[in-house]
Design an enzyme around this catalytic site. Structure first.
Site, mmCIF file in Angstrom:
data_model
loop_
_atom_site.group_PDB
_atom_site.id
_atom_site.type_symbol
_atom_site.label_atom_id
_atom_site.label_comp_id
_atom_site.label_asym_id
_atom_site.label_seq_id
_atom_site.Cartn_x
_atom_site.Cartn_y
_atom_site.Cartn_z
ATOM 1 C CG HIS A 115 -2.069 0.911 1.115
ATOM 2 N ND1 HIS A 115 -2.004 2.261 1.349
ATOM 3 C CD2 HIS A 115 -3.335 0.654 0.721
ATOM 4 C CE1 HIS A 115 -3.179 2.795 1.129
ATOM 5 N NE2 HIS A 115 -4.017 1.850 0.753
ATOM 6 C CG ASP A 137 -8.298 -4.417 -2.680
ATOM 7 O OD1 ASP A 137 -7.505 -3.495 -2.920
ATOM 8 O OD2 ASP A 137 -9.527 -4.270 -2.628
HETATM 9 C C1 SDX Z 1 -6.164 0.002 -2.887
HETATM 10 O O1 SDX Z 1 -4.449 4.539 -2.058
HETATM 11 C C2 SDX Z 1 -5.381 3.899 -1.432
HETATM 12 O O2 SDX Z 1 -5.788 4.278 -0.344
HETATM 13 C C3 SDX Z 1 -5.951 2.711 -2.159
HETATM 14 C C4 SDX Z 1 -6.947 1.870 -1.402
HETATM 15 C C5 SDX Z 1 -8.231 2.617 -1.140
HETATM 16 O O3 SDX Z 1 -8.944 2.242 -0.216
HETATM 17 O O4 SDX Z 1 -8.560 3.536 -1.943
HETATM 18 O O5 SDX Z 1 -6.389 1.455 -0.171
HETATM 19 C C6 SDX Z 1 -7.331 0.622 -2.202
HETATM 20 O O6 SDX Z 1 -5.900 0.335 -4.015
HETATM 21 C C7 SDX Z 1 -5.292 -0.968 -2.122
HETATM 22 C C8 SDX Z 1 -4.064 -1.438 -2.956
HETATM 23 C C9 SDX Z 1 -4.539 -2.555 -3.885
HETATM 24 N N1 SDX Z 1 -3.483 -2.906 -4.842
HETATM 25 C C10 SDX Z 1 -2.852 -4.106 -4.771
HETATM 26 O O7 SDX Z 1 -3.004 -4.923 -3.867
HETATM 27 C C11 SDX Z 1 -1.931 -4.373 -5.955
HETATM 28 C C12 SDX Z 1 -0.587 -4.907 -5.442
HETATM 29 N N2 SDX Z 1 0.091 -3.822 -4.737
HETATM 30 C C13 SDX Z 1 1.042 -3.012 -5.484
HETATM 31 O O8 SDX Z 1 0.684 -2.786 -6.816
HETATM 32 C C14 SDX Z 1 1.526 -1.794 -4.688
HETATM 33 O O9 SDX Z 1 1.801 -2.233 -3.420
HETATM 34 C C15 SDX Z 1 0.643 -0.570 -4.595
HETATM 35 C C16 SDX Z 1 0.225 -0.076 -5.939
HETATM 36 C C17 SDX Z 1 -0.555 -0.847 -3.781
HETATM 37 C C18 SDX Z 1 1.478 0.519 -3.896
HETATM 38 O O10 SDX Z 1 2.489 0.838 -4.756
HETATM 39 P P1 SDX Z 1 3.563 1.977 -4.368
HETATM 40 O O11 SDX Z 1 3.253 2.657 -3.097
HETATM 41 O O12 SDX Z 1 3.757 2.831 -5.566
HETATM 42 O O13 SDX Z 1 4.791 1.142 -4.023
HETATM 43 P P2 SDX Z 1 5.814 0.647 -5.102
HETATM 44 O O14 SDX Z 1 5.063 0.106 -6.277
HETATM 45 O O15 SDX Z 1 6.802 1.740 -5.317
HETATM 46 O O16 SDX Z 1 6.478 -0.581 -4.351
HETATM 47 C C19 SDX Z 1 7.528 -0.383 -3.429
HETATM 48 C C20 SDX Z 1 8.386 -1.623 -3.570
HETATM 49 C C21 SDX Z 1 8.760 -1.916 -5.025
HETATM 50 O O17 SDX Z 1 10.007 -2.585 -5.004
HETATM 51 P P3 SDX Z 1 11.325 -1.680 -5.399
HETATM 52 O O18 SDX Z 1 11.040 -1.072 -6.776
HETATM 53 O O19 SDX Z 1 11.431 -0.623 -4.303
HETATM 54 O O20 SDX Z 1 12.446 -2.673 -5.394
HETATM 55 O O21 SDX Z 1 7.634 -2.776 -3.117
HETATM 56 C C22 SDX Z 1 7.440 -3.671 -4.202
HETATM 57 C C23 SDX Z 1 7.697 -2.906 -5.484
HETATM 58 O O22 SDX Z 1 8.206 -3.785 -6.493
HETATM 59 N N3 SDX Z 1 6.049 -4.096 -4.128
HETATM 60 C C24 SDX Z 1 5.639 -5.358 -4.262
HETATM 61 C C25 SDX Z 1 4.240 -5.295 -4.061
HETATM 62 N N4 SDX Z 1 3.867 -4.035 -3.843
HETATM 63 C C26 SDX Z 1 4.988 -3.294 -3.886
HETATM 64 N N5 SDX Z 1 6.290 -6.510 -4.521
HETATM 65 C C27 SDX Z 1 5.514 -7.623 -4.578
HETATM 66 N N6 SDX Z 1 4.176 -7.653 -4.393
HETATM 67 C C28 SDX Z 1 3.506 -6.502 -4.140
HETATM 68 N N7 SDX Z 1 2.184 -6.522 -3.964
#
Ligand code: SDX
Length: 427
Positions: free
Chosen positions: A305, A362
């Site tokens: 998140h 989720d």
């Molecule tokens: C919702 O914003 C909100 O409030 C949203 C929400 C709401 O109520 O409105 O809470 C609802 O959207 C919840 C999130 C649902 N999405 C997912 O579950 C999809 C999987 N999660 C990721 O796509 C990600 O965690 C996000 C999009 C939720 C957050 O992304 P960020 O904050 O931009 O973080 P990032 O992508 O920069 O990740 C940081 C690191 C990265 O590694 P590095 O590039 O630093 O090496 O963490 C890794 C990412 O690769 N990473 C993951 C991961 N999520 C982040 N690695 C594996 N699995 C994951 N799920």
């Protein structure tokens, strides 16, 4: 933090005021920065940017805190109702009984859809994704409810807000009934908001539909958990669309489109598909390895998140509710075991610990929705149904904010500098 911040640009020093909210990080007011320095800030994804002032929802991502108008989400989920939380988000205070009854009656009396809107559904293929239908039908509401599109009129804004909250369950239920080839059911005013939705969704005209109180309570709790969440991507989309003066129905349709993405609200559908693809506990290590592999685009859906770098308090409530519903319905779903095992493994894996990746709202919601009988394609529709009250509350707050302006970000331009046109014969 001090009440001002200094910035040195091109050898000159500039002062910017620092403002504090009632709780949470201070903000550095940089509205004069470009005029004074000729430079922009650069913050793709808005990781360090406050886009507005708001009094609706507060999140502390490090402490796993989520407050709606100051009330903790776990207390609201356990003790309140979606109608009461809707009133709270829209008006700022918990209502007394008479006020809540009046609000609930108002919403109930707006649940009918203009009869001609039913024909919209006939234009979609039966196998159309319900989110595609939602985007289309909600956007079309402005063609039928034109008498509540004058955003300068507070009364019309509230009527439009009530209409959106009230009609989303009807539109969502019709999307599902259409996909399974069953006739639409009209709302029944004698039922609760959530009971009415369940009947319109799963009922049929050939027999009475009995609302299961356990399912009704779980569904209502799921709606509460999804109601609002500060300036997330879809809420920011609604605010940006609203900042141009677009009508509320168009703004909410824009929010639905944004929510559909798998990185956002579409994650609940993607998380359940992922759990089904994993299938059994012994295959979890293979997927954990893929999630950690930089060269593999696979991510653990339902994990991570932007704000929560500790647990998502909604996920905690959702997991408990999943347990209760499966027990009450006598459903044993192997993917719930996969989900719990996956959570345990991930929470003890250095990669997830270092990157502060925890289950989000989720991760478990799909297990409950699947047990209730919803297909995965309806999961984000349910998220949109619930989030509509948050979107309209934030939209109203933005429209009423005397400082609000049309949102218009700038950019760091890295394209070609000016050059002269070359006729095709000379290229
Ligand atoms: C919702 O914003 C909100 O409030 C949203 C929400 C709401 O109520 O409105 O809470 C609802 O959207 C919840 C999130 C649902 N999405 C997912 O579950 C999809 C999987 N999660 C990721 O796509 C990600 O965690 C996000 C999009 C939720 C957050 O992304 P960020 O904050 O931009 O973080 P990032 O992508 O920069 O990740 C940081 C690191 C990265 O590694 P590095 O590039 O630093 O090496 O963490 C890794 C990412 O690769 N990473 C993951 C991961 N999520 C982040 N690695 C594996 N699995 C994951 N799920």
């Amino acid at each position: 933090m001090a009440d001002s911040a200094k910035l040195s640009v091109g050898g000159k020093e500039f002062d910017y005021s620092v403002r504090s909210g009632s709780v949470g990080p201070d903000v550095i007011d940089i509205r004069k920065l470009y005029a004074q320095t000729g430079a922009f800030t650069f913050d793709p994804g808005f990781t360090s940017t406050a886009s507005c002032e708001s009094a609706i929802t507060y999140i502390d991502g490090d402490e796993g805190i989520l407050l709606h108008r100051g009330y903790p989400i776990d207390q609201l989920a356990e003790q309140s109702s979606f109608m009461e939380v809707s009133y709270l988000l829209l008006n700022g205070e918990l209502p007394d009984k008479a006020t809540l009854d009046k609000f609930t009656t108002t919403i109930t009396r707006h649940t009918m859809l203009h009869e001609q809107m039913a024909t919209f559904y006939r234009g979609f293929r039966r196998d159309a994704h319900p989110m595609a239908i939602m985007c289309g039908v909600v956007g079309a509401l402005s063609a039928f409810y034109h008498d509540s599109t004058d955003i300068t009129d507070p009364h019309q804004r509230m009527v439009a807000s009530h209409r959106l909250i009230a009609k989303m369950p009807t539109i969502a239920a019709m999307s599902y009934q259409y996909s399974v080839g069953r006739p639409f059911l009209y709302p029944r005013n004698s039922l609760s908001y959530t009971g009415n939705f369940l009947r319109m969704t799963f009922g049929n005209p050939a027999e009475e539909y009995e609302v299961n109180p356990v399912v009704e309570k779980a569904m209502d709790k799921i709606f509460i958990l999804h109601a609002d969440h500060e300036q997330n991507a879809s809420t920011s989309t609604v605010r940006l669309a609203g900042s141009s003066g677009a009508n509320p129905f168009a703004c909410i349709a824009a929010g639905i489109a944004c929510l559909w993405g798998p990185a956002h609200g579409g994650a609940n559908e993607a998380a359940l598909e992922m759990l089904r693809e994993i299938g059994t506990v012994d295959r979890i290590p293979e997927y954990i390895a893929r999630a950690k592999n930089k060269d593999d685009p696979f991510r653990l859906m339902g994990f991570g998140h932007r704000v929560y770098k500790n647990f998502d308090p909604r996920a905690t409530v959702m997991k408990k509710t999943a347990d209760e519903v499966l027990k009450e319905l006598g459903v044993t779903d192997p993917i719930f075991d996969v989900a719990r095992e996956l959570e345990q493994i991930a929470l003890n894996d250095p990669y997830f610990i270092d990157k502060k990746l925890y289950p989000n709202v989720d991760f478990y919601s799909g297990v409950i929705l699947s047990a209730i009988g919803f297909p995965t394609t309806m999961f984000t529709v349910l998220f949109a149904l619930a989030r509509t009250v948050g979107w309209v509350a934030q939209w109203n707050e933005m429209i009423s904010d005397p400082e609000q302006k049309i949102g218009r970000p700038r950019q760091l331009y890295t394209g070609p500098v000016q050059r002269d046109y070359v006729p095709v014969g000379k290229r």
